[in-house]
Design an enzyme around this catalytic site. Structure first.
Site, PDB file in Angstrom:
ATOM      1  N   HIS A  82      -6.088  -4.769   3.594  1.00 10.66           N
ATOM      2  CA  HIS A  82      -4.905  -5.120   4.355  1.00 10.66           C
ATOM      3  C   HIS A  82      -5.054  -5.699   5.806  1.00 10.66           C
ATOM      4  CE1 HIS A  82      -2.463  -2.395   1.780  1.00 10.66           C
ATOM      5  NE2 HIS A  82      -3.428  -1.971   1.539  1.00 10.66           N
ATOM      6  N   ASP A 138      -6.331  -8.250  -5.852  1.00 11.62           N
ATOM      7  CA  ASP A 138      -5.494  -6.934  -6.195  1.00 11.62           C
ATOM      8  C   ASP A 138      -4.458  -7.089  -7.175  1.00 11.62           C
ATOM      9  OD1 ASP A 138      -4.216  -4.616  -5.502  1.00 11.62           O
ATOM     10  OD2 ASP A 138      -3.908  -4.916  -3.551  1.00 11.62           O
ATOM     11  N   GLU A 160       1.884  -6.543  -9.369  1.00 12.79           N
ATOM     12  CA  GLU A 160       1.305  -7.094  -8.177  1.00 12.79           C
ATOM     13  C   GLU A 160       0.364  -8.218  -8.650  1.00 12.79           C
ATOM     14  OE1 GLU A 160      -1.628  -4.546  -6.178  1.00 12.79           O
ATOM     15  OE2 GLU A 160      -1.118  -5.824  -4.395  1.00 12.79           O
ATOM     16  N   HIS A 189       0.632  -7.681   1.052  1.00 15.80           N
ATOM     17  CA  HIS A 189      -0.301  -8.009   2.264  1.00 15.80           C
ATOM     18  C   HIS A 189      -1.234  -9.018   2.400  1.00 15.80           C
ATOM     19  CE1 HIS A 189      -3.356  -5.978  -0.223  1.00 15.80           C
ATOM     20  NE2 HIS A 189      -2.116  -5.293  -0.794  1.00 15.80           N
ATOM     21  N   ASP A 229      -3.042   0.429 -10.338  1.00 13.40           N
ATOM     22  CA  ASP A 229      -3.314  -0.493  -9.422  1.00 13.40           C
ATOM     23  C   ASP A 229      -4.684  -0.836  -9.209  1.00 13.40           C
ATOM     24  OD1 ASP A 229      -3.283  -2.202  -6.886  1.00 13.40           O
ATOM     25  OD2 ASP A 229      -1.498  -1.101  -6.357  1.00 13.40           O
ATOM     26  N   GLU A 272       3.739  -7.391  -4.147  1.00 14.21           N
ATOM     27  CA  GLU A 272       3.655  -6.421  -5.060  1.00 14.21           C
ATOM     28  C   GLU A 272       5.332  -5.710  -4.757  1.00 14.21           C
ATOM     29  OE1 GLU A 272       1.203  -3.087  -3.972  1.00 14.21           O
ATOM     30  OE2 GLU A 272       0.288  -4.380  -2.299  1.00 14.21           O
TER      31      GLU A 272
HETATM   32 MN    MN Z   1      -2.820  -3.175  -5.361  1.00 15.42          MN
HETATM   33 MN    MN Z   2      -1.905  -4.556  -2.702  1.00 16.40          MN
END
Ligand code: MN
Ligand code: MN
Length: 294
Positions: free
Chosen positions: A165, A96, A279, A157, A85, A189
């Site tokens: 977030h 992200d 994600e 998020h 990630d 995600e």
């Molecule tokens: Mn992530």
């Molecule tokens: Mn994330």
């Protein structure tokens, strides 16, 4: 959203994806987890972006928030199901993204494609005025139709500048009351498991975040402000503080004792089930959602 901001998001998205692809590529039997981190961070900095959080390398029943550190001795074994990630930012505008790879075997291909497909249906359903609950429902039905459970207490998020977030969450089940609006940036995600469908806290991780100056004084306060200046409100890792000086670990321990810096707990599957994750980050437009990490 201003054109200059969109441009920065697009750049962050492009770099985050390149870095993730590189991270996934190096996962192999005998390779250390930290080698993944080194490669990912190299790609990010080489392209003029900054890491938005320490690279998460979460293996098998670990769902999130595990980051390796130099010299921890952790190496991939055949059959490991690895989630990488990766997040980076350009001037605070964050992208992200995450992907799952199986090391040397093919036992979990169906669970890996289940989250890929769940992410695709989720993104297709995103738009101005859409309820997060409906996006979550789509994720849930795709994952359950494939014979797995979504992780119900992990979610996507909203993202804002220097805020990973920021309030709104995108659930992986049909729950929640938020409404998606044009101009929002969302990280979506899906997580799937053959376990209980829930993560629980495990040991503390090496992923740190600031909590406020509290009663810090003198050198401790100076160190805290150095962190704040460098990483803003974004999560960071101990070894990112090396350039502060030889006493950075001692300082970190002190500011942790004051509650000014906290570490996130590692999240593991409640029944030790294997977890997969995928994600993307999207920008919500009037027509739907534009994937920036494609
Ligand atoms: Mn992530
Ligand atoms: Mn994330």
């Amino acid at each position: 959203m201003a054109a200059s901001v969109i441009k920065k998001y697009l750049k962050a998205g492009k770099v985050a994806r390149k870095a993730l692809d590189r991270g996934i590529e190096v996962c192999d039997v005998g390779v250390s987890y930290f080698d993944v981190v080194k490669e990912v961070e190299r790609v990010i900095t080489e392209r003029g972006a900054f890491p938005a959080f320490p690279v998460n390398v979460s293996v098998n029943h670990v769902g999130a928030h595990y980051t390796p550190y130099p010299g921890d001795g952790m190496k991939f074994e055949e059959g490991d199901v690895v989630k990488v990630d990766v997040g980076c930012h350009v001037d605070g505008f964050i992208a992200d993204n995450a992907m799952t790879v199986e090391v040397g075997t093919n036992r979990y291909s169906n669970m890996i494609s289940a989250v890929e497909d769940a992410l695709n249906v989720a993104i297709e359903s995103v738009g101005d005025g859409v309820k997060t609950k409906d996006v979550g429902k789509n994720i849930e039905s795709m994952i359950t139709s494939r014979g797995y459970k979504p992780i119900r207490n992990l979610s996507g998020h909203a993202i804002k500048r220097y805020e990973l977030h920021s309030g709104l969450s995108v659930p992986n089940i049909g729950r929640g009351r938020d409404v998606i609006k044009k101009g929002m940036v969302l990280a979506i995600e899906p997580f799937a498991t053959d376990g209980k469908g829930k993560v629980v806290n495990s040991t503390t991780s090496e992923i740190l975040h600031i909590k406020g100056e509290r009663r810090l004084k003198d050198e401790d306060l100076k160190f805290y402000r150095w962190i704040e200046e460098r990483f803003d409100n974004l999560p960071f890792a101990s070894y990112w503080c090396r350039s502060y000086g030889d006493d950075h670990l001692k300082r970190l321990n002190r500011v942790k004792r004051f509650g000014s810096v906290m570490s996130y707990p590692v999240l593991i599957e409640a029944n030790k089930g294997v977890i997969t994750q995928r994600e993307h980050t999207v920008i919500v437009t009037s027509k739907g959602a534009k994937i920036i990490t494609r």
